[in-house]
Design an enzyme around this catalytic site. Structure first.
Site, PDB file in Angstrom:
ATOM      1  N   SER A   7      47.054  11.027  22.577  1.00  0.00           N
ATOM      2  CA  SER A   7      45.617  11.320  22.537  1.00  0.00           C
ATOM      3  C   SER A   7      45.155  11.321  21.092  1.00  0.00           C
ATOM      4  CB  SER A   7      45.333  12.676  23.164  1.00  0.00           C
ATOM      5  OG  SER A   7      44.036  13.086  22.775  1.00  0.00           O
ATOM      6  N   HIS A  32      45.086   7.188  24.486  1.00  0.00           N
ATOM      7  CA  HIS A  32      44.247   8.086  25.295  1.00  0.00           C
ATOM      8  C   HIS A  32      43.047   8.491  24.447  1.00  0.00           C
ATOM      9  CE1 HIS A  32      43.607  10.931  28.620  1.00  0.00           C
ATOM     10  NE2 HIS A  32      43.274  11.821  27.695  1.00  0.00           N
ATOM     11  N   ASP A  34      39.722  10.620  24.268  1.00  0.00           N
ATOM     12  CA  ASP A  34      39.062  11.791  24.868  1.00  0.00           C
ATOM     13  C   ASP A  34      37.593  11.871  24.468  1.00  0.00           C
ATOM     14  OD1 ASP A  34      41.082  13.248  26.366  1.00  0.00           O
ATOM     15  OD2 ASP A  34      42.091  13.536  24.439  1.00  0.00           O
ATOM     16  N   MET A  36      34.159  13.944  24.786  1.00  0.00           N
ATOM     17  CA  MET A  36      33.625  15.281  25.135  1.00  0.00           C
ATOM     18  C   MET A  36      32.158  15.330  24.745  1.00  0.00           C
ATOM     19  SD  MET A  36      36.697  17.619  23.715  1.00  0.00           S
ATOM     20  CE  MET A  36      38.401  17.300  24.153  1.00  0.00           C
ATOM     21  N   HIS A  65      39.112   8.965  28.785  1.00  0.00           N
ATOM     22  CA  HIS A  65      39.029  10.179  29.620  1.00  0.00           C
ATOM     23  C   HIS A  65      37.658  10.802  29.352  1.00  0.00           C
ATOM     24  CE1 HIS A  65      40.752  14.540  30.189  1.00  0.00           C
ATOM     25  NE2 HIS A  65      39.869  14.227  31.120  1.00  0.00           N
ATOM     26  N   MET A  67      35.152  13.445  29.588  1.00  0.00           N
ATOM     27  CA  MET A  67      34.848  14.851  29.888  1.00  0.00           C
ATOM     28  C   MET A  67      33.353  15.000  29.644  1.00  0.00           C
ATOM     29  SD  MET A  67      38.261  16.408  28.124  1.00  0.00           S
ATOM     30  CE  MET A  67      38.518  14.907  27.184  1.00  0.00           C
ATOM     31  N   MET A 138      45.053  17.667  34.893  1.00  0.00           N
ATOM     32  CA  MET A 138      44.911  18.402  33.628  1.00  0.00           C
ATOM     33  C   MET A 138      45.821  19.628  33.666  1.00  0.00           C
ATOM     34  SD  MET A 138      42.576  16.881  31.670  1.00  0.00           S
ATOM     35  CE  MET A 138      42.690  18.144  30.416  1.00  0.00           C
ATOM     36  N   ASP A 176      47.909  15.554  31.409  1.00  0.00           N
ATOM     37  CA  ASP A 176      47.226  15.697  30.122  1.00  0.00           C
ATOM     38  C   ASP A 176      47.073  17.164  29.760  1.00  0.00           C
ATOM     39  OD1 ASP A 176      45.610  15.389  27.896  1.00  0.00           O
ATOM     40  OD2 ASP A 176      43.872  14.622  28.993  1.00  0.00           O
TER      41      ASP A 176
HETATM   42  C1  DX5 Z   1      41.986  18.038  26.271  1.00  0.00           C
HETATM   43  C2  DX5 Z   1      42.234  16.554  26.179  1.00  0.00           C
HETATM   44  C3  DX5 Z   1      43.636  16.198  25.920  1.00  0.00           C
HETATM   45  C4  DX5 Z   1      44.169  16.716  24.598  1.00  0.00           C
HETATM   46  C5  DX5 Z   1      45.651  16.798  24.666  1.00  0.00           C
HETATM   47  O1  DX5 Z   1      40.701  18.261  26.705  1.00  0.00           O
HETATM   48  O2  DX5 Z   1      41.845  15.901  27.369  1.00  0.00           O
HETATM   49  O3  DX5 Z   1      43.840  14.799  26.014  1.00  0.00           O
HETATM   50  O4  DX5 Z   1      43.802  15.922  23.515  1.00  0.00           O
HETATM   51  O5  DX5 Z   1      46.118  17.393  23.497  1.00  0.00           O
HETATM   52  P1  DX5 Z   1      47.515  18.150  23.451  1.00  0.00           P
HETATM   53  O6  DX5 Z   1      48.546  17.140  23.822  1.00  0.00           O
HETATM   54  O7  DX5 Z   1      47.601  18.594  22.033  1.00  0.00           O
HETATM   55  O8  DX5 Z   1      47.430  19.262  24.440  1.00  0.00           O
HETATM   56 ZN    ZN Z   2      42.468  13.753  27.756  1.00  0.00          ZN
END
Ligand code: DX5
Ligand code: ZN
Length: 217
Positions: A7, A32, A34, A36, A65, A67, A138, A176
């Site tokens: 990620s 990956h 992310d 947000m 991903h 969110m 998750m 994840d």
């Molecule tokens: C959290 C993300 C993850 C995160 C994982 O909301 O979706 O992808 O970056 O990070 P680690 O591996 O550090 O938990």
């Molecule tokens: Zn993620």
């Protein structure tokens, strides 16, 4: 085969192109990405222009991903920016709109995924299980990297693996949150085949060794 999806939330954003090149050389399978929005989760990360820049910098598989609240509004833009897979949360909209979002992604020839927050029952994925390319469990509350792995999510992974096998589906099963060399074997044993790892890869100087340790060989 176990795939590792670092990620880039934990990467150095000022050097994102080099960070992705580094994990590719270190043996990563997916990137990956992310996203947000500060509404669906209490944090803001990166979005469409960053993904478009990254697409120009690498041909690695970009696993987005989202969110994001009501992702149906944005999925086409993520596809057009170059995502290889667009993953939406089942909690982010009505079932009709989640289906519409997945339909838009498919229509653009991009792979689809659905995902669950820790508090959402596994059954919530059932309406889409036979039509998506990936399901994501998750194992932390989405929003931040570097959190502790929630081992009580392992039964969800196990149930999903059972359903995938029973139905003869090809969909990948991704985990994840808090995945590292200690927790990865638990995920693999429960049936996951794609492991996301942010801090366990990017916070390590030797990314190849970090990826090998997570993969288990
Ligand atoms: C959290 C993300 C993850 C995160 C994982 O909301 O979706 O992808 O970056 O990070 P680690 O591996 O550090 O938990
Ligand atoms: Zn993620």
């Amino acid at each position: 085969m176990i795939k590792i999806a670092p990620s880039i939330l934990s990467a150095d954003f000022a050097r994102l192109g080099q960070e992705v090149e580094d994990i590719r050389a270190a043996g990563a399978d997916y990137v990956h990405f992310d996203v947000m929005d500060g509404a669906f989760v209490p944090n803001i990360s990166m979005g469409i222009p960053v993904l478009a820049s990254l697409r120009k910098a690498t041909d690695m598989f970009l696993d987005a991903h989202l969110m994001v609240d009501r992702p149906v509004r944005y999925v086409e833009q993520f596809c057009n920016a170059g995502a290889d897979l667009v993953n939406v949360h089942v909690e982010a909209d009505t079932p009709e709109n989640i289906s519409a979002a997945l339909e838009k992604v498919r229509a653009l020839g991009v792979k689809t995924g659905v995902t669950l927050k820790p508090g959402t029952p596994t059954e919530a994925l059932l309406p889409w299980l036979d039509q998506v390319d990936l399901v994501l469990v998750m194992t932390v509350e989405p929003g931040f990297g570097g959190q502790r792995f929630m081992a009580d999510m392992l039964p969800k992974i196990r149930s999903l693996r059972g359903w995938i096998e029973e139905r003869g589906l090809k969909c990948e099963l991704e985990v994840d949150g808090g995945v590292d060399a200690e927790t990865a074997p638990l995920c693999i044993e429960a049936g996951a085949n794609v492991l996301v790892a942010g801090s366990a890869v990017f916070r390590k100087a030797d990314r190849a060794a970090a990826i090998r340790a997570i993969r288990g060989f």
